[in-house]
Design a protein around this motif. Structure first.
Motif, PDB file in Angstrom:
ATOM      1  N   PHE A 112       0.798  -1.075  -0.191  1.00  0.00           N
ATOM      2  CA  PHE A 112      -0.047   0.047  -0.006  1.00  0.00           C
ATOM      3  C   PHE A 112       1.004   1.290   0.075  1.00  0.00           C
ATOM      4  CE2 PHE A 112      -2.110   3.200   2.328  1.00  0.00           C
ATOM      5  CZ  PHE A 112      -3.356   3.432   1.576  1.00  0.00           C
ATOM      6  N   ASP A 113       1.929   1.270   0.868  1.00  0.00           N
ATOM      7  CA  ASP A 113       2.832   2.496   0.890  1.00  0.00           C
ATOM      8  C   ASP A 113       3.589   2.722  -0.315  1.00  0.00           C
ATOM      9  OD1 ASP A 113       1.914   2.858   3.700  1.00  0.00           O
ATOM     10  OD2 ASP A 113       3.863   1.642   4.324  1.00  0.00           O
ATOM     11  N   LYS A 114       3.931   1.578  -1.043  1.00  0.00           N
ATOM     12  CA  LYS A 114       4.610   1.479  -2.228  1.00  0.00           C
ATOM     13  C   LYS A 114       3.737   2.324  -3.433  1.00  0.00           C
ATOM     14  CE  LYS A 114       7.098  -1.356  -5.386  1.00  0.00           C
ATOM     15  NZ  LYS A 114       7.491  -2.774  -5.919  1.00  0.00           N
ATOM     16  N   LYS A 115       2.557   1.723  -3.486  1.00  0.00           N
ATOM     17  CA  LYS A 115       1.531   2.216  -4.697  1.00  0.00           C
ATOM     18  C   LYS A 115       1.144   3.729  -4.233  1.00  0.00           C
ATOM     19  CE  LYS A 115      -0.638  -2.135  -5.947  1.00  0.00           C
ATOM     20  NZ  LYS A 115      -1.657  -2.693  -5.965  1.00  0.00           N
ATOM     21  N   LEU A 116       1.217   4.138  -2.937  1.00  0.00           N
ATOM     22  CA  LEU A 116       0.669   5.232  -2.425  1.00  0.00           C
ATOM     23  C   LEU A 116       1.924   6.335  -2.802  1.00  0.00           C
ATOM     24  CD1 LEU A 116      -1.409   7.353  -1.203  1.00  0.00           C
ATOM     25  CD2 LEU A 116      -0.138   6.786   1.082  1.00  0.00           C
ATOM     26  N   ASP A 117       3.233   6.007  -2.562  1.00  0.00           N
ATOM     27  CA  ASP A 117       4.223   6.804  -2.976  1.00  0.00           C
ATOM     28  C   ASP A 117       4.182   6.889  -4.395  1.00  0.00           C
ATOM     29  OD1 ASP A 117       4.911   6.710  -0.530  1.00  0.00           O
ATOM     30  OD2 ASP A 117       6.465   5.242  -0.443  1.00  0.00           O
ATOM     31  N   LYS A 160       3.800  10.422  -9.104  1.00  0.00           N
ATOM     32  CA  LYS A 160       3.221  10.688 -10.336  1.00  0.00           C
ATOM     33  C   LYS A 160       2.492  12.111 -10.399  1.00  0.00           C
ATOM     34  CE  LYS A 160       0.452   8.884 -13.792  1.00  0.00           C
ATOM     35  NZ  LYS A 160      -0.498   7.503 -14.366  1.00  0.00           N
ATOM     36  N   ALA A 161       1.766  12.395  -9.221  1.00  0.00           N
ATOM     37  CA  ALA A 161       0.905  13.631  -9.139  1.00  0.00           C
ATOM     38  C   ALA A 161       1.725  14.788  -9.181  1.00  0.00           C
ATOM     39  CB  ALA A 161      -0.087  13.530  -8.002  1.00  0.00           C
ATOM     40  N   LEU A 162       3.063  14.750  -8.441  1.00  0.00           N
ATOM     41  CA  LEU A 162       3.946  15.665  -8.132  1.00  0.00           C
ATOM     42  C   LEU A 162       4.510  15.976  -9.501  1.00  0.00           C
ATOM     43  CD1 LEU A 162       5.387  15.115  -4.798  1.00  0.00           C
ATOM     44  CD2 LEU A 162       3.848  17.003  -5.301  1.00  0.00           C
ATOM     45  N   ARG A 163       4.824  14.872 -10.230  1.00  0.00           N
ATOM     46  CA  ARG A 163       5.378  15.251 -11.505  1.00  0.00           C
ATOM     47  C   ARG A 163       4.662  15.565 -12.518  1.00  0.00           C
ATOM     48  NH1 ARG A 163       7.268   9.690 -10.912  1.00  0.00           N
ATOM     49  NH2 ARG A 163       5.551   8.897 -12.369  1.00  0.00           N
ATOM     50  N   THR A 164       3.353  15.339 -12.493  1.00  0.00           N
ATOM     51  CA  THR A 164       2.347  15.922 -13.420  1.00  0.00           C
ATOM     52  C   THR A 164       2.260  17.312 -13.102  1.00  0.00           C
ATOM     53  OG1 THR A 164       1.101  13.960 -13.649  1.00  0.00           O
ATOM     54  CG2 THR A 164       0.052  15.927 -14.303  1.00  0.00           C
ATOM     55  N   LYS A 165       2.067  17.813 -11.936  1.00  0.00           N
ATOM     56  CA  LYS A 165       1.888  19.233 -11.581  1.00  0.00           C
ATOM     57  C   LYS A 165       3.448  19.826 -11.851  1.00  0.00           C
ATOM     58  CE  LYS A 165      -0.512  22.136  -9.197  1.00  0.00           C
ATOM     59  NZ  LYS A 165      -1.897  22.454  -9.699  1.00  0.00           N
ATOM     60  N   GLU A 166       4.267  19.594 -11.594  1.00  0.00           N
ATOM     61  CA  GLU A 166       5.556  20.054 -11.998  1.00  0.00           C
ATOM     62  C   GLU A 166       5.616  20.147 -13.539  1.00  0.00           C
ATOM     63  OE1 GLU A 166       9.322  21.918 -11.663  1.00  0.00           O
ATOM     64  OE2 GLU A 166       7.744  21.451 -10.153  1.00  0.00           O
ATOM     65  N   GLU A 167       5.189  19.211 -14.286  1.00  0.00           N
ATOM     66  CA  GLU A 167       5.278  19.294 -15.736  1.00  0.00           C
ATOM     67  C   GLU A 167       4.292  20.585 -16.155  1.00  0.00           C
ATOM     68  OE1 GLU A 167       4.467  15.570 -17.109  1.00  0.00           O
ATOM     69  OE2 GLU A 167       6.355  14.768 -16.672  1.00  0.00           O
ATOM     70  N   GLU A 168       3.131  20.611 -15.787  1.00  0.00           N
ATOM     71  CA  GLU A 168       2.003  21.567 -16.016  1.00  0.00           C
ATOM     72  C   GLU A 168       2.581  23.055 -15.778  1.00  0.00           C
ATOM     73  OE1 GLU A 168      -2.286  22.850 -14.733  1.00  0.00           O
ATOM     74  OE2 GLU A 168      -1.705  21.121 -14.040  1.00  0.00           O
ATOM     75  N   HIS A 169       3.373  23.009 -14.363  1.00  0.00           N
ATOM     76  CA  HIS A 169       3.837  24.311 -14.067  1.00  0.00           C
ATOM     77  C   HIS A 169       4.893  24.616 -14.995  1.00  0.00           C
ATOM     78  CE1 HIS A 169       5.551  27.614 -11.325  1.00  0.00           C
ATOM     79  NE2 HIS A 169       6.565  26.844 -11.411  1.00  0.00           N
ATOM     80  N   GLN A 170       5.981  23.766 -15.280  1.00  0.00           N
ATOM     81  CA  GLN A 170       6.877  24.105 -16.151  1.00  0.00           C
ATOM     82  C   GLN A 170       6.426  24.526 -17.760  1.00  0.00           C
ATOM     83  OE1 GLN A 170       9.473  20.620 -16.415  1.00  0.00           O
ATOM     84  NE2 GLN A 170      10.158  20.992 -14.525  1.00  0.00           N
ATOM     85  N   LYS A 171       5.435  24.080 -18.164  1.00  0.00           N
ATOM     86  CA  LYS A 171       4.777  24.578 -19.403  1.00  0.00           C
ATOM     87  C   LYS A 171       4.402  25.745 -19.346  1.00  0.00           C
ATOM     88  CE  LYS A 171       3.532  19.720 -21.161  1.00  0.00           C
ATOM     89  NZ  LYS A 171       2.402  18.947 -21.473  1.00  0.00           N
ATOM     90  N   GLN A 172       3.541  26.298 -18.292  1.00  0.00           N
ATOM     91  CA  GLN A 172       2.938  27.391 -17.999  1.00  0.00           C
ATOM     92  C   GLN A 172       4.086  28.599 -17.888  1.00  0.00           C
ATOM     93  OE1 GLN A 172       0.624  27.187 -14.321  1.00  0.00           O
ATOM     94  NE2 GLN A 172      -1.072  26.175 -15.690  1.00  0.00           N
TER      95      GLN A 172
END
Length: 219
Positions: free
Chosen positions: A46-51, A56-68
């Motif tokens: 569970f911890d592994k999947k949660l991590d 993944k969510a942080l990477r997506t957010k970071e990629e979106e921020h970088q694009k903006q």
């Protein structure tokens, strides 16, 4: 089956499983999440999947921020380049004008300044004339009792003199009324129940004919 027997059965199943695998509870053994996570193997998975999900969510957010950020920087760079070009053009124009002025005599310079002033005055007079005609058009519509919506169809630029305003307003009002009548007749034909009521009323009551006419001022 008591708790001790259940624990023994789970232990036997764990012994039969290959190393590193996780026992998946059967529907009959399903419990709430807190109880399931008491199993160290399930907790670790569970911890592994949660991590992974968080990463993944942080990477997506970071990629979106970088694009903006990249889009914003590109926009700023483009605007700066436009401003730079405009400034260079203005400087070049000023230099050209200065060179031309340097070649002129005093009389020629004075005449050029007068010509420039006359052009500006002509532009101001044209704008003032348009404002005056707009006011006169609005006053004509009001005095004749025409529909105020007619104003949206009237343009001061279409009139070359104040004397043409009254005929211009009358002609446009005629076109406006014809279009309005045509629209009403189309609605009357397509939706008679809305304008004239149901079929029984249509048979027993006289038919109506909508015909808008210009409202003339009282003399």
């Amino acid at each position: 089956m008591n708790e001790e027997e259940l624990n023994q059965q789970n232990q036997n199943q764990d012994d039969n499983q290959p190393t590193g695998t996780i026992n998946t509870p059967t529907p009959s053994e399903t419990q709430n999440l807190d109880v399931l996570l008491q199993d160290p193997k399930l907790q670790a998975e569970f911890d592994k999947k949660l991590d992974k999900a968080i990463a993944k969510a942080l990477r997506t957010k970071e990629e979106e921020h970088q694009k903006q950020t990249a889009a914003l920087k590109a926009s700023i760079t483009e605007e700066k380049e436009k401003m730079r070009e405009n400034i260079l053009e203005e400087i070049e124009q000023k230099k050209k004008e200065a060179e031309e002025m340097a070649k002129m005599s005093v009389e020629e310079r004075y005449k050029k300044q007068i010509d420039n002033q006359e052009l500006k005055i002509a532009e101001y007079e044209k704008e003032l004339s348009l404002i005056r005609r707009r006011d006169k058009i609005a006053a004509t519509v009001k005095d004749k009792g025409y529909d105020p919506r007619l104003l949206s169809l009237l343009r001061a630029e279409d009139v070359s003199s104040d004397e043409e305003i009254e005929d211009y307003v009358d002609n446009r009002n005629k076109i406006f009324l014809e279009a309005t009548n045509a629209r009403v007749q189309t609605l009357l034909k397509d939706h008679p129940d809305v304008l004239l009521g149901d079929q029984k009323k249509k048979k027993t009551e006289p038919e109506f004919s909508f015909n808008f006419t210009s409202k003339k001022p009282n003399k």
